[in-house]
Write a protein that holds these residues in place. Structure first.
Motif, mmCIF file in Angstrom:
data_model
loop_
_atom_site.group_PDB
_atom_site.id
_atom_site.type_symbol
_atom_site.label_atom_id
_atom_site.label_comp_id
_atom_site.label_asym_id
_atom_site.label_seq_id
_atom_site.Cartn_x
_atom_site.Cartn_y
_atom_site.Cartn_z
ATOM 1 N N UNK A 21 -54.107 -38.955 -26.786
ATOM 2 C CA UNK A 21 -53.233 -38.425 -25.733
ATOM 3 C C UNK A 21 -54.042 -37.653 -24.682
ATOM 4 N N UNK A 22 -55.150 -37.062 -25.075
ATOM 5 C CA UNK A 22 -56.022 -36.399 -24.098
ATOM 6 C C UNK A 22 -56.640 -37.427 -23.164
ATOM 7 N N UNK A 23 -57.080 -38.548 -23.715
ATOM 8 C CA UNK A 23 -57.603 -39.621 -22.868
ATOM 9 C C UNK A 23 -56.539 -40.085 -21.872
ATOM 10 N N UNK A 24 -55.305 -40.229 -22.334
ATOM 11 C CA UNK A 24 -54.212 -40.652 -21.456
ATOM 12 C C UNK A 24 -53.983 -39.620 -20.352
ATOM 13 N N UNK A 25 -54.014 -38.345 -20.719
ATOM 14 C CA UNK A 25 -53.828 -37.287 -19.723
ATOM 15 C C UNK A 25 -54.957 -37.311 -18.698
ATOM 16 N N UNK A 26 -56.192 -37.520 -19.151
ATOM 17 C CA UNK A 26 -57.325 -37.611 -18.224
ATOM 18 C C UNK A 26 -57.133 -38.773 -17.249
ATOM 19 N N UNK A 27 -56.615 -39.897 -17.738
ATOM 20 C CA UNK A 27 -56.375 -41.042 -16.855
ATOM 21 C C UNK A 27 -55.291 -40.714 -15.840
ATOM 22 N N UNK A 28 -54.209 -40.115 -16.299
ATOM 23 C CA UNK A 28 -53.072 -39.817 -15.419
ATOM 24 C C UNK A 28 -53.423 -38.781 -14.359
ATOM 25 N N UNK A 30 -56.573 -37.745 -13.609
ATOM 26 C CA UNK A 30 -57.937 -37.921 -13.107
ATOM 27 C C UNK A 30 -58.742 -36.636 -13.243
ATOM 28 N N UNK A 31 -58.394 -35.855 -14.260
ATOM 29 C CA UNK A 31 -59.091 -34.602 -14.550
ATOM 30 C C UNK A 31 -60.539 -34.873 -14.916
ATOM 31 N N UNK A 32 -60.755 -35.935 -15.673
ATOM 32 C CA UNK A 32 -62.093 -36.359 -16.074
ATOM 33 C C UNK A 32 -62.267 -37.781 -15.581
ATOM 34 N N UNK A 33 -63.354 -38.027 -14.888
ATOM 35 C CA UNK A 33 -63.600 -39.369 -14.378
ATOM 36 C C UNK A 33 -64.346 -40.188 -15.422
ATOM 37 N N UNK A 34 -63.579 -40.899 -16.197
ATOM 38 C CA UNK A 34 -64.112 -41.788 -17.221
ATOM 39 C C UNK A 34 -63.532 -43.174 -16.949
ATOM 40 N N UNK A 35 -64.334 -44.064 -16.374
ATOM 41 C CA UNK A 35 -63.817 -45.381 -15.990
ATOM 42 C C UNK A 35 -63.241 -46.154 -17.177
ATOM 43 N N UNK A 36 -62.182 -46.889 -16.908
ATOM 44 C CA UNK A 36 -61.535 -47.709 -17.930
ATOM 45 C C UNK A 36 -61.010 -48.969 -17.270
ATOM 46 N N UNK A 37 -60.669 -49.934 -18.096
ATOM 47 C CA UNK A 37 -60.042 -51.161 -17.607
ATOM 48 C C UNK A 37 -58.803 -51.427 -18.442
ATOM 49 N N UNK A 38 -57.859 -52.125 -17.826
ATOM 50 C CA UNK A 38 -56.682 -52.566 -18.559
ATOM 51 C C UNK A 38 -56.872 -54.035 -18.901
ATOM 52 N N UNK A 39 -56.725 -54.337 -20.163
ATOM 53 C CA UNK A 39 -56.779 -55.718 -20.636
ATOM 54 C C UNK A 39 -55.387 -56.012 -21.165
ATOM 55 N N UNK A 40 -54.603 -56.699 -20.355
ATOM 56 C CA UNK A 40 -53.185 -56.860 -20.687
ATOM 57 C C UNK A 40 -52.525 -55.498 -20.549
ATOM 58 N N UNK A 41 -51.927 -55.022 -21.636
ATOM 59 C CA UNK A 41 -51.325 -53.685 -21.606
ATOM 60 C C UNK A 41 -52.161 -52.681 -22.399
ATOM 61 N N UNK A 42 -53.382 -53.057 -22.735
ATOM 62 C CA UNK A 42 -54.270 -52.190 -23.514
ATOM 63 C C UNK A 42 -55.313 -51.553 -22.608
ATOM 64 N N UNK A 43 -55.726 -50.351 -22.952
ATOM 65 C CA UNK A 43 -56.770 -49.632 -22.234
ATOM 66 C C UNK A 43 -58.082 -49.822 -22.987
ATOM 67 N N UNK A 44 -59.131 -50.125 -22.256
ATOM 68 C CA UNK A 44 -60.456 -50.278 -22.847
ATOM 69 C C UNK A 44 -61.459 -49.500 -22.003
#
Length: 84
Positions: A21-28, A30-44
């Motif tokens: 949930x912390x990773x999700x909050x960082x994505x929402x 942008x508190x922490x800039x950690x690049x990610x990609x969406x593969x379908x509905x999954x975060x990688x």
């Protein structure tokens, strides 16, 4: 980038010692800039991006130092009744 280089959220959370949930909050936020990609509905997350993030965080933490606040205070701590 191959799928082998993409990490699951739970793996990244474990590597960073945070919750998913912390990773999700960082994505929402942008508190922490950690690049990610969406593969379908999954975060990688890219292994290289997570390793770079950890290197950056470790470099920042080496600049931290411990402060003994009591040595810097112009008074000493005593019993509460001495403050009257």
């Amino acid at each position: 980038m191959t799928l082998e280089q993409l990490l699951l959220e739970r793996d990244v959370a474990s590597m960073l010692d945070v919750s998913i949930s912390t990773l999700a909050r960082w994505r929402e936020t942008r508190f922490v800039e950690l690049p990610y990609v969406k593969v379908g509905n999954k975060i990688r997350y890219s292994l290289a991006a997570v390793e770079a993030f950890l290197e950056h965080e470790n470099a920042d933490s080496e600049d931290d130092y411990e402060v003994d606040f009591e040595d810097d205070l112009p008074f000493t701590f005593g019993k509460h009744d001495e403050w009257r």
